[in-house]
Design an enzyme around this catalytic site. Structure first.
Site, PDB file in Angstrom:
ATOM      1  N   ARG A 154       0.822  -1.211   0.000  1.00 36.27           N
ATOM      2  CA  ARG A 154       0.000   0.000   0.000  1.00 36.27           C
ATOM      3  C   ARG A 154       0.858   1.265   0.000  1.00 36.27           C
ATOM      4  O   ARG A 154       0.452   2.285  -0.569  1.00 36.27           O
ATOM      5  CB  ARG A 154      -0.941  -0.011   1.205  1.00 36.27           C
ATOM      6  CG  ARG A 154      -2.086  -0.999   1.051  1.00 36.27           C
ATOM      7  CD  ARG A 154      -3.027  -0.978   2.234  1.00 36.27           C
ATOM      8  NE  ARG A 154      -4.224  -1.770   1.964  1.00 36.27           N
ATOM      9  CZ  ARG A 154      -5.184  -1.987   2.835  1.00 36.27           C
ATOM     10  NH1 ARG A 154      -5.099  -1.468   4.057  1.00 36.27           N
ATOM     11  NH2 ARG A 154      -6.245  -2.710   2.511  1.00 36.27           N
ATOM     12  N   LYS A 168     -17.510 -15.500   6.623  1.00 34.81           N
ATOM     13  CA  LYS A 168     -18.936 -15.251   6.794  1.00 34.81           C
ATOM     14  C   LYS A 168     -19.624 -14.842   5.490  1.00 34.81           C
ATOM     15  O   LYS A 168     -19.168 -13.933   4.806  1.00 34.81           O
ATOM     16  CB  LYS A 168     -19.154 -14.149   7.829  1.00 34.81           C
ATOM     17  CG  LYS A 168     -18.702 -14.510   9.236  1.00 34.81           C
ATOM     18  CD  LYS A 168     -18.992 -13.367  10.193  1.00 34.81           C
ATOM     19  CE  LYS A 168     -18.559 -13.712  11.609  1.00 34.81           C
ATOM     20  NZ  LYS A 168     -18.834 -12.587  12.549  1.00 34.81           N
ATOM     21  N   GLY A 190      -7.615  -9.165   1.662  1.00 30.43           N
ATOM     22  CA  GLY A 190      -6.279  -9.343   2.226  1.00 30.43           C
ATOM     23  C   GLY A 190      -5.606 -10.659   1.912  1.00 30.43           C
ATOM     24  O   GLY A 190      -4.477 -10.698   1.408  1.00 30.43           O
ATOM     25  N   GLY A 200     -12.882  -3.645   2.221  1.00 30.98           N
ATOM     26  CA  GLY A 200     -14.285  -3.274   2.384  1.00 30.98           C
ATOM     27  C   GLY A 200     -14.771  -2.301   1.331  1.00 30.98           C
ATOM     28  O   GLY A 200     -15.925  -2.369   0.879  1.00 30.98           O
TER      29      GLY A 200
END
Length: 347
Positions: free
Chosen positions: A37, A176, A304, A327
């Site tokens: 990043r 999830k 990730g 996200g």
């Protein structure tokens, strides 16, 4: 897709610029463990320097500290950035989340960040889904522009929402279903096939809330406990022994997922096939990474563990676009408006 005005069109000569970058990188023993990043932020900073900015104040969050936690001080990131781009005009501010006003989009903290600056550049796509002081608040105080990385993310991810070359394949995994339900409904409904691994596959095996079928594993690598050195064996996905945990897709599923992936012309992959951080449960994720890299078409990897997999395997240069936003990528592909993008005017 709406694109905000670009930093390329900003007059920065002789001006001080506030840059919101995404420098939220992993640290190990007080050092930057992965500088992906940080390197992704360099093109915008270099452009501003080349065009005569007199000063650049870079701000970013780092982790999720509770108060001014020394473990999340920005100094290791500051030192690493300085080693990559040694220019005295660049100043890196302390972790924005040390200030309680950051996540509350507090106007006073926004004024503190903007003080002494002439314009604002948001290059933090990974935080664009947050309406924070450093992503939205400062746009009320300074002329705002999108950085090169932010624009590239919007352009590359936006391709998946338009007309794509088919077959279009969505590969997803992780813990999830609810975390990715919006993307699955919006993007998966447009895909020709959806492959699901990880714990998500177990949830969808028991109950599929989606309005379309998905491809689940046929076999898994099961373990007696959630431990890196647990006893393992390959078992049919539909017949996990009582008390055993499925922690990776099995060899038959790896071959099947790889075959389906290689046949696609457009692929979006987000989420590991198992507990990728433990070597004995990493083979499924590796197999998918290698298959995505071999696709002769347009490929996007986000999330990730998926990004880590292609980086560790040296496959990142074989992927069309490796997204820096977790996200934010999911919310964009879910069809949501990102506050950090919406706050920047169009050209």
């Amino acid at each position: 897709m709406r694109l905000p005005r670009s930093v390329r069109d900003a007059d920065v000569e002789g001006k001080a610029v506030l840059v919101r970058a995404d420098l939220n990188v992993p640290l190990e023993n007080g050092k930057v463990a992965d500088d992906t990043r940080i390197r992704a932020a360099l093109p915008t900073l270099e452009l501003l320097l080349e065009r005569g900015a007199t000063g650049i104040r870079v701000c970013s969050h780092l982790g999720r500290p509770k108060g001014e936690d020394p473990a999340f001080r920005i100094e290791p990131v500051r030192e690493h950035l300085r080693s990559l781009l040694p220019d005295e005009r660049i100043e890196v501010l302390e972790n924005t989340r040390f200030h309680p006003g950051e996540t509350k989009n507090d106007p006073e903290f926004a004024r503190e960040l903007a003080q002494g600056c002439d314009l604002f550049v948001n290059d933090a796509f990974g935080s664009a889904h947050r309406a924070h002081a450093s992503t939205v608040g400062v746009t009320q105080l300074l002329p705002a522009y999108a950085g090169l990385l932010l624009l590239a993310e919007l352009e590359h991810l936006g391709r998946l929402l338009g007309d794509v070359e088919r077959p279009f394949l969505l590969v997803t995994g992780g813990a999830k279903v609810e975390d990715k339900l919006g993307v699955l409904k919006n993007l998966g409904g447009r895909a020709d096939e959806v492959l699901v691994g990880g714990k998500m596959a177990e949830e969808l095996r028991d109950e599929n809330p989606l309005p379309f079928p998905v491809v689940l594993p046929t076999d898994v690598v099961a373990a007696t406990a959630f431990e890196a050195d647990a006893e393992t064996r390959v078992t049919p996905f539909d017949a996990l022994p009582a008390g055993w945990l499925g922690l990776d897709i099995g060899p038959d599923s790896r071959a099947d997922f790889a075959h389906r992936t290689r046949a696609a012309k457009t692929v979006f992959w987000n989420g590991p096939m198992g507990v990728f951080e433990w070597e004995q449960f990493a083979e499924g994720t590796k197999a998918v990474a290698q298959a995505v890299a071999s696709v002769e078409g347009y490929t996007v990897v986000g999330g990730g563990d998926s990004v880590r997999a292609v980086n560790e395997l040296g496959l990142d240069d074989k992927i069309s676009w490796v997204s820096t936003g977790g996200g934010a990528s999911l919310e964009l592909l879910e069809g949501k408006e990102l506050p950090g993008v919406a706050a920047i005017p169009e050209n």
